[in-house]
Design a protein around this motif. Structure first.
Motif, PDB file in Angstrom:
ATOM      1  N   LEU A  21     -32.011  -2.159  44.041  1.00 21.30           N
ATOM      2  CA  LEU A  21     -31.263  -0.918  44.237  1.00 21.30           C
ATOM      3  C   LEU A  21     -31.277  -0.475  45.696  1.00 21.30           C
ATOM      4  N   ARG A  22     -32.341  -0.817  46.404  1.00 22.64           N
ATOM      5  CA  ARG A  22     -32.502  -0.407  47.797  1.00 22.64           C
ATOM      6  C   ARG A  22     -32.005  -1.465  48.780  1.00 22.64           C
ATOM      7  N   LYS A  23     -31.513  -2.573  48.242  1.00 21.62           N
ATOM      8  CA  LYS A  23     -31.031  -3.660  49.107  1.00 21.62           C
ATOM      9  C   LYS A  23     -29.591  -4.028  48.739  1.00 21.62           C
ATOM     10  N   ASN A  24     -29.455  -4.728  47.624  1.00 16.66           N
ATOM     11  CA  ASN A  24     -28.142  -5.169  47.168  1.00 16.66           C
ATOM     12  C   ASN A  24     -28.090  -4.980  45.654  1.00 16.66           C
ATOM     13  N   PRO A  25     -27.692  -3.784  45.189  1.00 17.38           N
ATOM     14  CA  PRO A  25     -27.850  -3.459  43.778  1.00 17.38           C
ATOM     15  C   PRO A  25     -27.035  -4.348  42.827  1.00 17.38           C
ATOM     16  N   TYR A  26     -27.621  -4.566  41.643  1.00 15.89           N
ATOM     17  CA  TYR A  26     -26.918  -5.269  40.569  1.00 15.89           C
ATOM     18  C   TYR A  26     -26.215  -4.247  39.685  1.00 15.89           C
ATOM     19  N   SER A  27     -24.944  -4.497  39.378  1.00 12.87           N
ATOM     20  CA  SER A  27     -24.218  -3.630  38.457  1.00 12.87           C
ATOM     21  C   SER A  27     -24.384  -4.194  37.047  1.00 12.87           C
ATOM     22  N   VAL A  28     -25.556  -3.937  36.466  1.00  9.95           N
ATOM     23  CA  VAL A  28     -25.880  -4.507  35.161  1.00  9.95           C
ATOM     24  C   VAL A  28     -26.717  -3.523  34.358  1.00  9.95           C
ATOM     25  N   ASN A  29     -26.384  -3.365  33.080  1.00 15.54           N
ATOM     26  CA  ASN A  29     -27.141  -2.530  32.151  1.00 15.54           C
ATOM     27  C   ASN A  29     -27.708  -3.417  31.057  1.00 15.54           C
ATOM     28  N   ILE A  30     -28.949  -3.145  30.643  1.00 21.27           N
ATOM     29  CA  ILE A  30     -29.679  -4.093  29.799  1.00 21.27           C
ATOM     30  C   ILE A  30     -30.310  -3.414  28.599  1.00 21.27           C
ATOM     31  N   LEU A  31     -30.219  -4.087  27.459  1.00 24.72           N
ATOM     32  CA  LEU A  31     -31.054  -3.780  26.299  1.00 24.72           C
ATOM     33  C   LEU A  31     -31.966  -4.983  26.088  1.00 24.72           C
ATOM     34  N   LEU A  32     -33.273  -4.761  26.185  1.00 27.82           N
ATOM     35  CA  LEU A  32     -34.244  -5.843  26.031  1.00 27.82           C
ATOM     36  C   LEU A  32     -35.010  -5.637  24.730  1.00 27.82           C
ATOM     37  N   ALA A  33     -34.895  -6.593  23.828  1.00 28.50           N
ATOM     38  CA  ALA A  33     -35.558  -6.513  22.522  1.00 28.50           C
ATOM     39  C   ALA A  33     -36.598  -7.611  22.413  1.00 28.50           C
ATOM     40  N   GLY A  34     -37.691  -7.304  21.735  1.00 29.81           N
ATOM     41  CA  GLY A  34     -38.728  -8.312  21.563  1.00 29.81           C
ATOM     42  C   GLY A  34     -39.636  -7.988  20.397  1.00 29.81           C
ATOM     43  N   TYR A  35     -40.473  -8.969  20.056  1.00 31.13           N
ATOM     44  CA  TYR A  35     -41.456  -8.786  18.991  1.00 31.13           C
ATOM     45  C   TYR A  35     -42.801  -9.293  19.486  1.00 31.13           C
ATOM     46  N   ASP A  36     -43.827  -8.445  19.386  1.00 25.66           N
ATOM     47  CA  ASP A  36     -45.194  -8.808  19.752  1.00 25.66           C
ATOM     48  C   ASP A  36     -46.078  -8.740  18.515  1.00 25.66           C
ATOM     49  N   LYS A  37     -46.986  -9.690  18.391  1.00 22.02           N
ATOM     50  CA  LYS A  37     -47.845  -9.757  17.211  1.00 22.02           C
ATOM     51  C   LYS A  37     -48.669  -8.488  17.037  1.00 22.02           C
ATOM     52  N   GLU A  38     -49.128  -7.909  18.150  1.00 20.97           N
ATOM     53  CA  GLU A  38     -49.995  -6.737  18.075  1.00 20.97           C
ATOM     54  C   GLU A  38     -49.229  -5.445  17.829  1.00 20.97           C
ATOM     55  N   THR A  39     -48.061  -5.307  18.418  1.00 24.81           N
ATOM     56  CA  THR A  39     -47.348  -4.016  18.389  1.00 24.81           C
ATOM     57  C   THR A  39     -46.047  -4.039  17.590  1.00 24.81           C
ATOM     58  N   GLY A  40     -45.585  -5.215  17.192  1.00 23.90           N
ATOM     59  CA  GLY A  40     -44.356  -5.301  16.409  1.00 23.90           C
ATOM     60  C   GLY A  40     -43.107  -5.294  17.276  1.00 23.90           C
ATOM     61  N   PRO A  41     -41.966  -4.921  16.699  1.00 24.96           N
ATOM     62  CA  PRO A  41     -40.693  -4.966  17.432  1.00 24.96           C
ATOM     63  C   PRO A  41     -40.546  -3.809  18.409  1.00 24.96           C
ATOM     64  N   ALA A  42     -39.762  -4.024  19.455  1.00 23.85           N
ATOM     65  CA  ALA A  42     -39.502  -2.970  20.444  1.00 23.85           C
ATOM     66  C   ALA A  42     -38.144  -3.206  21.076  1.00 23.85           C
ATOM     67  N   ALA A  99     -44.183  -5.633  29.126  1.00 26.65           N
ATOM     68  CA  ALA A  99     -44.364  -6.191  30.464  1.00 26.65           C
ATOM     69  C   ALA A  99     -43.061  -6.783  30.987  1.00 26.65           C
ATOM     70  N   ALA A 100     -42.321  -7.475  30.130  1.00 27.76           N
ATOM     71  CA  ALA A 100     -41.030  -8.047  30.543  1.00 27.76           C
ATOM     72  C   ALA A 100     -40.045  -6.940  30.909  1.00 27.76           C
ATOM     73  N   ALA A 101     -40.055  -5.838  30.145  1.00 26.88           N
ATOM     74  CA  ALA A 101     -39.163  -4.713  30.439  1.00 26.88           C
ATOM     75  C   ALA A 101     -39.527  -4.065  31.771  1.00 26.88           C
ATOM     76  N   ASN A 102     -40.824  -3.895  32.025  1.00 26.43           N
ATOM     77  CA  ASN A 102     -41.252  -3.296  33.291  1.00 26.43           C
ATOM     78  C   ASN A 102     -40.979  -4.218  34.476  1.00 26.43           C
ATOM     79  N   PHE A 103     -41.117  -5.527  34.278  1.00 31.29           N
ATOM     80  CA  PHE A 103     -40.771  -6.470  35.344  1.00 31.29           C
ATOM     81  C   PHE A 103     -39.272  -6.387  35.654  1.00 31.29           C
ATOM     82  N   THR A 104     -38.452  -6.348  34.609  1.00 31.38           N
ATOM     83  CA  THR A 104     -36.999  -6.242  34.779  1.00 31.38           C
ATOM     84  C   THR A 104     -36.633  -4.964  35.517  1.00 31.38           C
ATOM     85  N   ARG A 105     -37.261  -3.869  35.103  1.00 31.09           N
ATOM     86  CA  ARG A 105     -37.024  -2.581  35.748  1.00 31.09           C
ATOM     87  C   ARG A 105     -37.428  -2.628  37.224  1.00 31.09           C
ATOM     88  N   GLY A 106     -38.550  -3.271  37.517  1.00 35.89           N
ATOM     89  CA  GLY A 106     -39.013  -3.378  38.899  1.00 35.89           C
ATOM     90  C   GLY A 106     -38.060  -4.169  39.775  1.00 35.89           C
TER      91      GLY A 106
END
Length: 204
Positions: free
Chosen positions: A92-113, A79-86
């Motif tokens: 991108l359609r207004k004033n784009p950010y020149s930034v590239n991201i690697l988002l890492a996390g751990y969830d109890k149900e699904t593990g690391p991502a 959800a955090a990755a999809n929010f960031t992407r959104g």
């Protein structure tokens, strides 16, 4: 000459970033931390224009905290990755950010991502990823040595191999790197990798 890369192991994710703040031919800092702790179990590593990088990652961090404050539960890593992407797609359609991201996390149900999000709002869930000039060498090194059931020790050994390769191959290689890890125990700094020259200078 920014270098940001990461990988997912057996029950954890590791992200690594150089710590150089440069502009043109000038080095302003060699201890800039480009990996932000989003919440207790998420890390966001970013590369790009310094102003965009700092402003956008802080914006994401505060909105993730706001969601948890309002709803009483944290966002999942997906959800955090999809929010960031959104947010990148909207900008991108207004004033784009020149930034590239690697988002890492751990969830109890699904593990690391680990999620790869670039400046034009491309989102992919990946086992390993990289941005910057160092990606040419870190990706090829990870392709050679990576496997999905890596232990923490194996992953850190692979990270060190990538750093050695970057330092030996790039004409202007960043001297210092910071390594952070996220697992069931939370997101935290794991280690710094400094050049011998800088270590000697700082102790003198």
């Amino acid at each position: 000459m920014e270098c940001v890369f990461g990988l997912v192991g057996d029950g954890f994710a590791v992200v690594v970033a150089d710590t150089s703040a440069v502009h043109s031919i000038l080095v302003h800092k060699s201890n800039e931390d480009k990996i932000m702790v989003l919440d207790s179990h998420k890390l966001i590593a970013a590369s790009g224009e310094p102003g965009d990088r700092v402003q956008f990652t802080e914006y994401i961090q505060k909105n993730v905290a706001l969601y948890q404050f309002r709803n009483g539960i944290p966002l999942t890593t997906a959800a955090a990755a999809n929010f960031t992407r959104g947010e990148l797609a909207t900008a991108l359609r207004k004033n784009p950010y020149s930034v590239n991201i690697l988002l890492a996390g751990y969830d109890k149900e699904t593990g690391p991502a680990l999620y790869y999000i670039d400046y034009i709002a491309t989102l992919h869930k990946v086992d390993k990823g990289a941005f910057g000039y160092g990606s040419y060498f870190s990706l090829s090194t990870m392709d050679r040595h990576y496997h999905s059931r890596m232990s923490v020790e194996e992953a850190i050994d692979l990270v060190d191999k990538c750093i050695v390769e970057i330092r030996s191959r790039l004409v202007v290689a960043p001297p210092n790197f910071v390594i952070k890890i996220v697992d069931k125990d939370g997101a935290r700094e794991y280690a710094w990798r400094e050049t011998v020259k800088d270590s000697v200078a700082s102790s003198a």
